[in-house]
Design an enzyme around this catalytic site. Sequence first.
Site, mmCIF file in Angstrom:
data_model
loop_
_atom_site.group_PDB
_atom_site.id
_atom_site.type_symbol
_atom_site.label_atom_id
_atom_site.label_comp_id
_atom_site.label_asym_id
_atom_site.label_seq_id
_atom_site.Cartn_x
_atom_site.Cartn_y
_atom_site.Cartn_z
ATOM 1 N N CYS A 39 0.829 -1.205 0.000
ATOM 2 C CA CYS A 39 0.000 0.000 0.000
ATOM 3 C C CYS A 39 0.865 1.258 0.000
ATOM 4 C CB CYS A 39 -0.986 -0.011 1.166
ATOM 5 S SG CYS A 39 -2.366 1.158 0.924
ATOM 6 N N ASP A 47 -3.577 1.524 10.054
ATOM 7 C CA ASP A 47 -4.780 2.356 10.210
ATOM 8 C C ASP A 47 -5.261 2.322 11.644
ATOM 9 O OD1 ASP A 47 -4.739 1.356 7.239
ATOM 10 O OD2 ASP A 47 -5.900 3.223 7.308
HETATM 11 P P1 RI2 Z 1 -0.212 6.550 6.647
HETATM 12 C C1 RI2 Z 1 -3.942 3.595 4.268
HETATM 13 O O1 RI2 Z 1 -5.304 3.418 4.110
HETATM 14 C C2 RI2 Z 1 -3.178 2.304 4.144
HETATM 15 O O2 RI2 Z 1 -3.809 1.204 4.754
HETATM 16 C C3 RI2 Z 1 -1.892 2.707 4.838
HETATM 17 O O3 RI2 Z 1 -1.070 1.613 5.165
HETATM 18 C C4 RI2 Z 1 -2.468 3.419 6.049
HETATM 19 O O4 RI2 Z 1 -3.572 4.174 5.524
HETATM 20 C C5 RI2 Z 1 -1.526 4.278 6.827
HETATM 21 O O5 RI2 Z 1 -1.146 5.387 6.091
HETATM 22 P P2 RI2 Z 1 -6.147 3.974 2.813
HETATM 23 O O6 RI2 Z 1 -6.556 5.386 3.183
HETATM 24 O O7 RI2 Z 1 -0.945 7.288 7.712
HETATM 25 O O8 RI2 Z 1 -5.315 3.892 1.575
HETATM 26 O O9 RI2 Z 1 1.066 5.934 7.166
HETATM 27 O O10 RI2 Z 1 -7.350 3.064 2.775
HETATM 28 O O11 RI2 Z 1 0.003 7.394 5.415
#
Ligand code: RI2
Length: 317
Positions: free
Chosen positions: A135, A204
């Site tokens: 991701c 998350d």
């Molecule tokens: P940071 C994201 O969720 C991903 O799951 C990623 O690993 C997590 O948030 C943490 O992101 P999505 O919004 O706060 O893509 O480290 O569903 O950037």
Amino acid sequence: MRSMGSNPVDSAYDQIASMRVRGAGRIARAAVSALRSYSEKERFKTAKEFYAGLFEAGEKLKSARPTAVSLPNAVNYVLAAARRNESKVSSAREAARQILTVCDEFVASSLKAVETIGDYGAKRIRNGDVIMTHCNSEAVTAVLVAAHRMGKEFEVISTETRPRFQGRITASALARRGIDVSLIPDSAARVYMRKVDFVLVGADAITANGAVVNKIGTSQVALVAHETRARFYVAAETYKLDATTMTGELVEIEHRSPYELVPRTWLDHNKGVKIENPAFDITPPEYIDLIITEKGIFPPQGMVFLMKELYDEPRAT
Ligand code: RI2
């Protein structure tokens, strides 16, 4: 909630819900920035009116996405300050001014936390390491960029992260900074894990038992890392700790639209097919070696102690 037209709160809600703004840390800051704009732009006759609107706006923002606990934790940081001030402040202007300061504090400390995680995490990278990520996480990117700035030479393997392909964002950001990065299909994780020294992902939400809720597919990557004895690290700010899990709450896993997986026309032609599209999964603590936070680097079993230290009230909702 009363309709506020295209006000900052409605607009932040839409951007977070539609994932035009995404990433657990970014959505937290976007929600707090919306509360800041509310405090700055809206005009109120009384402090009471200001606080009522703020609480309403906060509740709306918290409901934009259900899984990333950074969102309610960030909004509650602001609302808790409002509750503390409520009985002491009489003018709307003073009430708004205090909340503006609290919002600025949160955003600044969030950005600082990401930077600190970068510095701490970079120390774990050695020359020649091969690191797999899944991701797109700004905490993970901070670690990799900090290590690159220190002159460390390493290779990153980024899974593409279906269905929304956030792995492309990661690969593109790293390549732009001159970091050696390859993009692979999610299904190739096991093939490439043989050469991986450690996996590094974001979060998350982190539960009281040290389990990590992160983008769907993370737990499969962890399982494969466990099989090949590659270490598994998580980079996450402490506002991703879900203190409600100390009192038995479960983390709600977001299920998103089927059209993220297949086009509408395909589904129209295949009405007998049910589509499941969970956005997150849970990696148990047994598969996690370390969690890198701005307060230090801990094993997953240490999370409950960190939660107790940081959250006097167990509830984040
Ligand atoms: P940071 C994201 O969720 C991903 O799951 C990623 O690993 C997590 O948030 C943490 O992101 P999505 O919004 O706060 O893509 O480290 O569903 O950037």
